[in-house]
Design a protein around this motif. Structure first.
Motif, short mmCIF file in Angstrom:
data_model
loop_
_atom_site.label_atom_id
_atom_site.label_comp_id
_atom_site.label_asym_id
_atom_site.label_seq_id
_atom_site.Cartn_x
_atom_site.Cartn_y
_atom_site.Cartn_z
N ALA A 83 -2.75 6.99 -1.62
CA ALA A 83 -1.95 5.81 -1.97
C ALA A 83 -0.85 6.17 -2.95
O ALA A 83 0.23 5.56 -2.94
CB ALA A 83 -2.85 4.71 -2.53
N ASP A 84 -1.10 7.15 -3.81
CA ASP A 84 -0.09 7.58 -4.78
C ASP A 84 1.07 8.30 -4.09
O ASP A 84 2.20 8.23 -4.54
CB ASP A 84 -0.73 8.46 -5.84
N VAL A 85 0.79 9.00 -2.98
CA VAL A 85 1.87 9.60 -2.20
C VAL A 85 2.80 8.49 -1.72
O VAL A 85 4.03 8.56 -1.87
CB VAL A 85 1.33 10.41 -1.00
N ASP A 86 2.21 7.44 -1.14
CA ASP A 86 3.02 6.33 -0.63
C ASP A 86 3.81 5.66 -1.75
O ASP A 86 5.00 5.36 -1.60
CB ASP A 86 2.12 5.30 0.05
N ALA A 87 3.16 5.42 -2.89
CA ALA A 87 3.81 4.73 -4.00
C ALA A 87 4.94 5.58 -4.59
O ALA A 87 6.01 5.06 -4.92
CB ALA A 87 2.79 4.39 -5.07
#
Length: 130
Positions: A83-87
């Motif tokens: 999710a941090d990659v996406d954010a």
């Protein structure tokens, strides 16, 4: 005598724009560094990431010609999770930086994305899946 890998050096056309990009990725770069000809940031493990403005390079290498095109160097930043990659990708592209590859689940078991810094260098964002 033994050589020891110590730093990664990059040449930038616009120091302030480049440093703003890397600050968004969490590197600790002082605000007053934007106008400097040479800037360094300490990385985990003792390495340094260094930037030199084109004029600084030309001061000792007058025939220097900046490379053109994308992919001159590739850097990779590990994110805390998928999710941090996406954010992180969303934050950078919403800030106006060029997204090269939107986040996807790579066959090698990572959430992966790619953006370009202001000089066209590839910056990969990744985190293990699961």
């Amino acid at each position: 005598m033994t050589a020891r890998f110590d730093a990664i050096g990059m040449v930038t056309a616009d120091m302030a724009a480049t440093l703003a990009f890397y600050r968004l990725l969490g590197l600790d770069i002082p605000a007053d560094a934007d106008g400097q000809p040479h800037v360094e940031a300490a990385l985990p493990g003792g390495l340094r990431l260094m930037w030199d403005g084109e004029e600084a390079i030309k001061s000792f290498a007058p025939d220097f010609e900046p490379p053109t095109g994308e992919g001159r160097i590739g850097l990779a930043f590990r994110c805390d999770g998928p999710a941090d990659v996406d954010a992180t990708y969303a934050m950078l592209t919403e800030a106006g930086y060029k997204g090269a590859m939107a986040p996807w689940d790579a066959e090698w078991g990572q959430r992966y994305a790619q953006v370009h810094d202001p000089d066209g260098n590839s910056v990969d964002l990744f985190a293990p899946l699961g």
